[in-house]
Design a protein around this motif. Structure first.
Motif, PDB file in Angstrom:
ATOM      1  N   CYS A  19      55.563  32.041  42.060  1.00  0.00           N
ATOM      2  CA  CYS A  19      54.875  31.203  43.033  1.00  0.00           C
ATOM      3  C   CYS A  19      55.793  30.056  43.398  1.00  0.00           C
ATOM      4  CB  CYS A  19      53.577  30.644  42.446  1.00  0.00           C
ATOM      5  SG  CYS A  19      52.411  31.927  42.013  1.00  0.00           S
ATOM      6  N   ARG A  25      53.764  23.305  48.237  1.00  0.00           N
ATOM      7  CA  ARG A  25      52.620  23.598  49.113  1.00  0.00           C
ATOM      8  C   ARG A  25      51.467  24.069  48.250  1.00  0.00           C
ATOM      9  NH1 ARG A  25      51.825  28.906  49.016  1.00  0.00           N
ATOM     10  NH2 ARG A  25      53.569  30.347  48.869  1.00  0.00           N
ATOM     11  N   PRO A  26      50.258  24.060  48.786  1.00  0.00           N
ATOM     12  CA  PRO A  26      49.138  24.593  48.000  1.00  0.00           C
ATOM     13  C   PRO A  26      49.320  26.098  47.755  1.00  0.00           C
ATOM     14  CG  PRO A  26      48.347  23.277  49.846  1.00  0.00           C
ATOM     15  CD  PRO A  26      49.823  23.471  50.053  1.00  0.00           C
ATOM     16  N   LEU A  27      48.894  26.549  46.596  1.00  0.00           N
ATOM     17  CA  LEU A  27      48.966  27.971  46.275  1.00  0.00           C
ATOM     18  C   LEU A  27      47.928  28.742  47.073  1.00  0.00           C
ATOM     19  CD1 LEU A  27      49.209  27.810  42.369  1.00  0.00           C
ATOM     20  CD2 LEU A  27      51.075  28.107  43.989  1.00  0.00           C
ATOM     21  N   THR A  28      48.264  29.980  47.406  1.00  0.00           N
ATOM     22  CA  THR A  28      47.273  30.866  48.005  1.00  0.00           C
ATOM     23  C   THR A  28      46.317  31.302  46.892  1.00  0.00           C
ATOM     24  OG1 THR A  28      48.516  32.886  47.555  1.00  0.00           O
ATOM     25  CG2 THR A  28      48.990  31.746  49.649  1.00  0.00           C
ATOM     26  N   ALA A  29      45.221  31.920  47.260  1.00  0.00           N
ATOM     27  CA  ALA A  29      44.262  32.403  46.261  1.00  0.00           C
ATOM     28  C   ALA A  29      44.928  33.414  45.325  1.00  0.00           C
ATOM     29  CB  ALA A  29      43.045  33.021  46.940  1.00  0.00           C
ATOM     30  N   GLU A  30      45.739  34.305  45.864  1.00  0.00           N
ATOM     31  CA  GLU A  30      46.423  35.322  45.055  1.00  0.00           C
ATOM     32  C   GLU A  30      47.430  34.675  44.103  1.00  0.00           C
ATOM     33  OE1 GLU A  30      49.708  38.719  45.873  1.00  0.00           O
ATOM     34  OE2 GLU A  30      47.912  38.846  47.140  1.00  0.00           O
ATOM     35  N   GLU A  31      48.197  33.711  44.590  1.00  0.00           N
ATOM     36  CA  GLU A  31      49.161  33.018  43.745  1.00  0.00           C
ATOM     37  C   GLU A  31      48.453  32.242  42.640  1.00  0.00           C
ATOM     38  OE1 GLU A  31      52.659  32.165  47.054  1.00  0.00           O
ATOM     39  OE2 GLU A  31      51.012  30.738  46.822  1.00  0.00           O
ATOM     40  N   ALA A  32      47.334  31.633  42.966  1.00  0.00           N
ATOM     41  CA  ALA A  32      46.575  30.873  41.971  1.00  0.00           C
ATOM     42  C   ALA A  32      46.027  31.805  40.887  1.00  0.00           C
ATOM     43  CB  ALA A  32      45.443  30.100  42.639  1.00  0.00           C
ATOM     44  N   GLU A  33      45.543  32.978  41.267  1.00  0.00           N
ATOM     45  CA  GLU A  33      45.044  33.952  40.288  1.00  0.00           C
ATOM     46  C   GLU A  33      46.152  34.373  39.332  1.00  0.00           C
ATOM     47  OE1 GLU A  33      42.149  35.604  39.478  1.00  0.00           O
ATOM     48  OE2 GLU A  33      41.071  34.193  40.757  1.00  0.00           O
TER      49      GLU A  33
END
Length: 120
Positions: A19, A25-33
């Motif tokens: 990631c 930048r803010p993480l995407t939902a997939e990156e956060a998972e």
């Protein structure tokens, strides 16, 4: 002559965590998972210790026979190592009766990149 057979490396069940730095930048939902799964696996003190033992072991890999003395039973060590593999943090290879674990350099690099360097 040895009758032990070297088996191919087992691939982690998920891709290595990768990631952008959290400050980029803010993480995407997939990156956060994916990142949460990695940190959750490392959130247990026994798992963190096992991960550290493997990562710091001479030669970059460790036999389970060399890292099992972490204050819990052997089946519990196996459970924690499985969780680390499932999170994509460790790879393993069976050699004869023993299993050897290693941390892929890309995993350590990705972890460092994700946390990034914060400058105030």
């Amino acid at each position: 002559m040895s009758n032990s057979e070297s088996l191919p490396m087992l691939e982690p069940e998920t891709a290595a965590p990768c990631c952008p730095p959290l400050t980029e930048r803010p993480l995407t939902a997939e990156e956060a998972e994916r990142t949460a799964k990695m940190f959750k696996a490392l959130g247990d003190p026994v798992r963190l210790r096992l991960f550290s033992l493997v990562a710091s072991h001479e030669g970059g890999e460790a036999c389970v026979c060399d890292i099992s003395d972490v204050g819990v039973s052997q089946p519990t060590v196996s459970h924690h190592l499985k969780k680390l593999r499932e999170a994509g943090l460790l790879a393993s290879e069976r050699r004869g009766t023993w299993v050897y674990y290693r941390v892929e350099p890309s995993v350590l690099a990705a972890m460092g990149q994700t946390l990034g360097r914060y400058s105030a």
